[in-house]
Design a protein around this motif. Sequence first.
Motif, short mmCIF file in Angstrom:
data_model
loop_
_atom_site.label_atom_id
_atom_site.label_comp_id
_atom_site.label_asym_id
_atom_site.label_seq_id
_atom_site.Cartn_x
_atom_site.Cartn_y
_atom_site.Cartn_z
N THR A 4 -30.39 112.17 22.21
CA THR A 4 -30.07 111.42 21.00
C THR A 4 -28.79 110.65 21.25
O THR A 4 -28.05 110.93 22.20
CB THR A 4 -29.85 112.38 19.82
N GLN A 23 -25.97 105.61 14.64
CA GLN A 23 -27.36 105.99 14.38
C GLN A 23 -28.26 104.76 14.33
O GLN A 23 -29.30 104.71 14.99
CB GLN A 23 -27.46 106.74 13.06
N TYR A 24 -27.87 103.76 13.55
CA TYR A 24 -28.73 102.59 13.38
C TYR A 24 -28.72 101.68 14.60
O TYR A 24 -29.70 100.97 14.84
CB TYR A 24 -28.36 101.83 12.11
N TRP A 26 -28.86 102.76 17.52
CA TRP A 26 -29.83 103.45 18.38
C TRP A 26 -31.26 103.25 17.87
O TRP A 26 -32.20 103.33 18.63
CB TRP A 26 -29.47 104.93 18.46
N THR A 27 -31.40 103.00 16.55
CA THR A 27 -32.73 102.92 15.95
C THR A 27 -32.92 101.67 15.09
O THR A 27 -33.37 101.77 13.94
CB THR A 27 -33.00 104.17 15.07
N GLU A 29 -34.60 98.20 13.60
CA GLU A 29 -35.99 97.84 13.31
C GLU A 29 -36.11 96.33 13.24
O GLU A 29 -35.21 95.66 12.71
CB GLU A 29 -36.43 98.41 11.96
N GLY A 106 -28.63 100.60 22.37
CA GLY A 106 -27.96 101.49 21.45
C GLY A 106 -26.53 101.80 21.80
O GLY A 106 -25.89 102.63 21.15
N CYS A 160 -27.43 97.55 11.94
CA CYS A 160 -26.58 98.75 11.85
C CYS A 160 -26.17 99.04 10.44
O CYS A 160 -26.45 98.32 9.53
CB CYS A 160 -25.36 98.57 12.73
#
Length: 160
Positions: A4, A23-24, A26-27, A29, A106, A160
């Motif tokens: 992670t 967090q965002y 890394w993920t 959209e 990320g 983010c």
Amino acid sequence: MSPTPQQKSPERGAADLAAPCRQYSWTPEVHDLYGDPEAILRKVDSLSMELTERRIFILLTESEGRAQVRFFEQVAGKKYAVSAWTGESLDGVGGALGDTILKNKGVNCVGEQVRGLLSAYLTDAPTTVPAPANARAAFAHTVRAHGEGTFTRATFALLC
């Protein structure tokens, strides 16, 4: 199993990023939707974008002879600065957006990386607006600006 972002942060230098940004980043959209503006907005209504959880998100729209960029950045509490650009074509910015996110891996703030990509477009002073109630409230005006019945692509990047 992939580590992670929190597990990797000491190696990556991501510890310097605030927890939500880490967090965002890394993920992120990206959603590409096609159709006329009303069809796109119906599709937007079915997506859970949670815009107010993001510090930075963007909208790119393009149809024949018309392109727009909207860059949203949270600036104070529940307010967002919105930078805008309108022209004839995005000239491959959608593909460059994906490349920027992928190259970032990320590691750094993905919103800041995309800001760099869009800096040539975002030259005017931003307008400050209240946080949008939902995605339709944030994006409908820009999507509809392409005209009723106009085949359009809308790219929504939740960063983010």
